[in-house]
Motif scaffolding. Structure first.
Motif, PDB file in Angstrom:
ATOM      1  N   LEU A 179      14.366   2.374   1.126  1.00 25.81           N
ATOM      2  CA  LEU A 179      13.580   2.107   1.147  1.00 25.81           C
ATOM      3  C   LEU A 179      12.924   2.349   0.031  1.00 25.81           C
ATOM      4  O   LEU A 179      12.653   3.627  -0.212  1.00 25.81           O
ATOM      5  CB  LEU A 179      12.128   1.932   2.060  1.00 25.81           C
ATOM      6  N   VAL A 202      15.502  -2.444   0.393  1.00 24.86           N
ATOM      7  CA  VAL A 202      14.501  -2.559   0.511  1.00 24.86           C
ATOM      8  C   VAL A 202      13.902  -2.470  -0.913  1.00 24.86           C
ATOM      9  O   VAL A 202      12.998  -1.419  -0.610  1.00 24.86           O
ATOM     10  CB  VAL A 202      14.324  -2.529   1.734  1.00 24.86           C
ATOM     11  N   ARG A 204       9.557  -3.224  -2.327  1.00 19.22           N
ATOM     12  CA  ARG A 204       8.603  -4.256  -1.983  1.00 19.22           C
ATOM     13  C   ARG A 204       7.963  -5.408  -2.907  1.00 19.22           C
ATOM     14  O   ARG A 204       7.939  -6.093  -3.014  1.00 19.22           O
ATOM     15  CB  ARG A 204       7.425  -3.741  -1.789  1.00 19.22           C
ATOM     16  N   GLU A 236       9.455  -5.370   2.945  1.00 23.13           N
ATOM     17  CA  GLU A 236       9.273  -4.398   2.884  1.00 23.13           C
ATOM     18  C   GLU A 236       9.053  -4.050   4.196  1.00 23.13           C
ATOM     19  O   GLU A 236       8.816  -4.862   5.401  1.00 23.13           O
ATOM     20  CB  GLU A 236       7.173  -4.336   2.883  1.00 23.13           C
ATOM     21  N   ALA A 237       9.825  -3.039   5.181  1.00 25.20           N
ATOM     22  CA  ALA A 237       9.674  -2.562   6.770  1.00 25.20           C
ATOM     23  C   ALA A 237       8.292  -2.933   7.217  1.00 25.20           C
ATOM     24  O   ALA A 237       7.362  -2.312   7.035  1.00 25.20           O
ATOM     25  CB  ALA A 237      10.308  -1.677   7.081  1.00 25.20           C
ATOM     26  N   THR A 251      11.717  -6.502   9.047  1.00 24.80           N
ATOM     27  CA  THR A 251      10.512  -6.957   7.814  1.00 24.80           C
ATOM     28  C   THR A 251       9.866  -7.614   7.520  1.00 24.80           C
ATOM     29  O   THR A 251       8.447  -8.355   7.093  1.00 24.80           O
ATOM     30  CB  THR A 251      11.651  -7.187   6.726  1.00 24.80           C
ATOM     31  N   VAL A 264      14.352   7.232   2.735  1.00 23.36           N
ATOM     32  CA  VAL A 264      12.650   6.883   2.592  1.00 23.36           C
ATOM     33  C   VAL A 264      11.841   7.309   1.084  1.00 23.36           C
ATOM     34  O   VAL A 264      13.010   8.174   0.590  1.00 23.36           O
ATOM     35  CB  VAL A 264      11.650   7.096   3.316  1.00 23.36           C
ATOM     36  N   THR A 266      10.289   5.819  -1.531  1.00 27.99           N
ATOM     37  CA  THR A 266       8.775   4.746  -1.668  1.00 27.99           C
ATOM     38  C   THR A 266       7.472   5.520  -3.051  1.00 27.99           C
ATOM     39  O   THR A 266       6.494   5.183  -2.932  1.00 27.99           O
ATOM     40  CB  THR A 266       8.598   4.903  -0.613  1.00 27.99           C
TER      41      THR A 266
END
Length: 493
Positions: A179, A202, A204, A236-237, A251, A264, A266
């Motif tokens: 992410l 993934v 955003r 995004e999750a 998602t 993660v 992010t």
């Protein structure tokens, strides 16, 4: 029992070590407080292990690109050997060599967690109980940052990886979701794809490496796709749960993404939540705002400093170490009783520490007592394939500052050095010119091993070298750095 030192540095990572060393060179007594491994995040869970994990894939790709060497490559990355080499680089997560260095410099190492109990005073909770520590002159906060786990429903419960778990992994997950499309995200996606994971990135937003020039992110996205990574933009999750067949990421668009591990990447937050900052009237959990001397602006008296990630100004080890050298010099000059008024960064001796003359010193933009490069010349390298390296302002950043900007680019494969480097060499260089001053304010390189080209650009930006003088810096032939000549020719010289 209490202990007293001239300077106390909280945080024994690479940045804190540099502060302590620099300040202590003047003869000031310095204590370095660390509750984990001396050497910090960079040595054990970030810069060093991540690059060790990335290097095997990069070396294989380089060999495969050269006829005459490609035939010797008969397999893929040896994961066990890559992990073993990573373990050597991290000294098996044993900090004894770092501790030995600290002790050899005369710095006192205090093991434990530090909390402020008042101005220049701390309690250090070590294995043998709390110790009261007082700084006669200065305290420096260098506690770094920690990965942020976003508030996605169920994410914390599945115990996701952060950069720490990724760089210290002992097994390769068959399926990995990453992410975040920043530096950590794209580097770890590259490494684990090399190791055989089915990686899904993934993101955003609509691009990778949002702080770099757009063409850099586009090149990395294309390369990751070629490597077998699935890159999902605008995604995004929304919720995460663990089931018998793996971790399910919803998602909100189509079927769940099912993986074995979630990494993660992010963002990060400063480690200021549990330092007792409230006793000083400062807000825990937030960056410590500093001036260019790295002095905390919310604390009176000129005794409190913050450096590295914790200040919110820098996010790389090399820039944090630069700031550490600045603050170490400021402290040494300001508080060393042997310093003269002429040496002091604010024109005052240790007996007269008024900061009134700081503004006069700030007028010298490249003073060793001011971290001015944090605004003008921050270098960054991303060790993906292709590598991405940049320094200074992007085109967008320069325009936002109101500069009269001209952008000049050149394809690296068109220089002779690229021809001999690899059969399928591809890349691009771009410089951002301030037309009013005739200097380079930013530069970006994308391509194989371009990290080693970045320092020349950093010197040009920091030195504000006029283009007509830079014209006389002749690049060697045949090297990829010949692109400097082509950039200047394209710029009209």
């Amino acid at each position: 029992m209490g202990r007293e030192f001239d300077v106390v540095v909280i945080g024994g990572g690479a940045v804190g070590e540099n502060v302590a060393d620099r300040a202590g060179r003047s003869g000031l007594s310095v204590a370095l407080v660390e509750d984990a491994l001396v050497g910090g995040e960079c040595s054990y869970w970030a810069c060093m292990p991540s690059k060790a994990l990335l290097r095997p894939g990069a070396a294989l790709a380089a060999a495969r690109g050269v006829p005459g060497a490609a035939a010797a490559v008969t397999g893929d990355v040896d994961v066990a050997a890559a992990f073993a080499r990573r373990d050597v680089v991290t000294h098996q997560w044993d900090d004894s060599s770092q501790v030995g260095w600290v002790e050899s410099t005369g710095i006192t190492l205090l093991r434990g967690h530090a909390r402020f109990t008042g101005e220049r005073s701390l309690s250090v909770d070590g294995a043998d109980g709390p110790v009261q520590v007082t700084a006669r002159h200065a305290v420096v906060v260098a506690t770094g940052s920690a990965a942020v786990v976003p508030p996605v429903d169920g994410l914390a419960e599945v115990r996701p990886w952060t950069s720490r778990e990724a760089t210290s992994a002992q097994q390769v997950p068959a399926r990995l979701a990453v992410l975040g499309g920043g530096v950590v995200g794209v580097e770890m996606a590259t490494a684990f794809a090399d190791f055989g994971s089915a990686v899904t990135l993934v993101v955003r937003g609509d691009r990778l490496l949002a702080n770099a020039e757009p063409f850099a992110g586009e090149a990395v996205a294309a390369a990751l796709t070629d490597l077998g990574v699935t890159v999902l933009f605008g995604t995004e999750a929304q919720s995460v749960r663990r089931e018998a067949d793996g971790v399910h990421l919803s998602t909100g668009t189509g079927a769940d993404l099912v993986v074995d591990e979630v990494l993660v990447a992010t963002g990060r937050r400063p480690r200021t939540s549990d330092l007792g900052l409230e006793t000083l009237g400062l807000q825990p959990g937030k960056p410590l705002t500093v001036d260019d001397a790295l002095q905390v602006t919310g604390a009176d008296g000129g005794w409190l400093f913050a450096v590295g990630d914790v200040s919110g100004r820098t996010a790389t080890t090399h820039q944090g170490k630069y700031d550490a050298r600045v603050v170490g010099d400021v402290i040494a000059a300001r508080f060393d009783p042997r310093s003269s008024a002429a040496d002091s960064p604010e024109g005052a001796t240790a007996g007269d520490r008024s900061l009134d003359a700081d503004a006069e010193r700030a007028a010298a933009p490249w003073s060793r007592y001011r971290a001015t490069a944090d605004a003008a010349a921050v270098p960054q390298v991303v060790f993906t394939r292709p590598e991405v390296a940049w320094v200074g302002l992007s085109e967008e950043g320069a325009r936002k500052k109101g500069l009269d900007v001209r952008v000049v680019g050149y394809d690296l494969e068109n220089v002779a050095g690229a021809t001999v480097h690899a059969e399928d060499y591809a890349g691009r260089a771009q410089i951002v010119l301030d037309e009013a001053r005739g200097v380079i304010v930013g530069a970006t390189f994308v391509g194989p091993e371009v990290a080693e080209m970045l320092h020349a650009a950093t010197i040009a930006v920091v030195g504000e070298v006029p283009l007509d003088r830079l014209w006389h810096a002749v690049p060697s032939y045949p090297t990829v750095s010949e692109v400097w000549l082509r950039l200047l020719e394209t710029a009209g010289l």
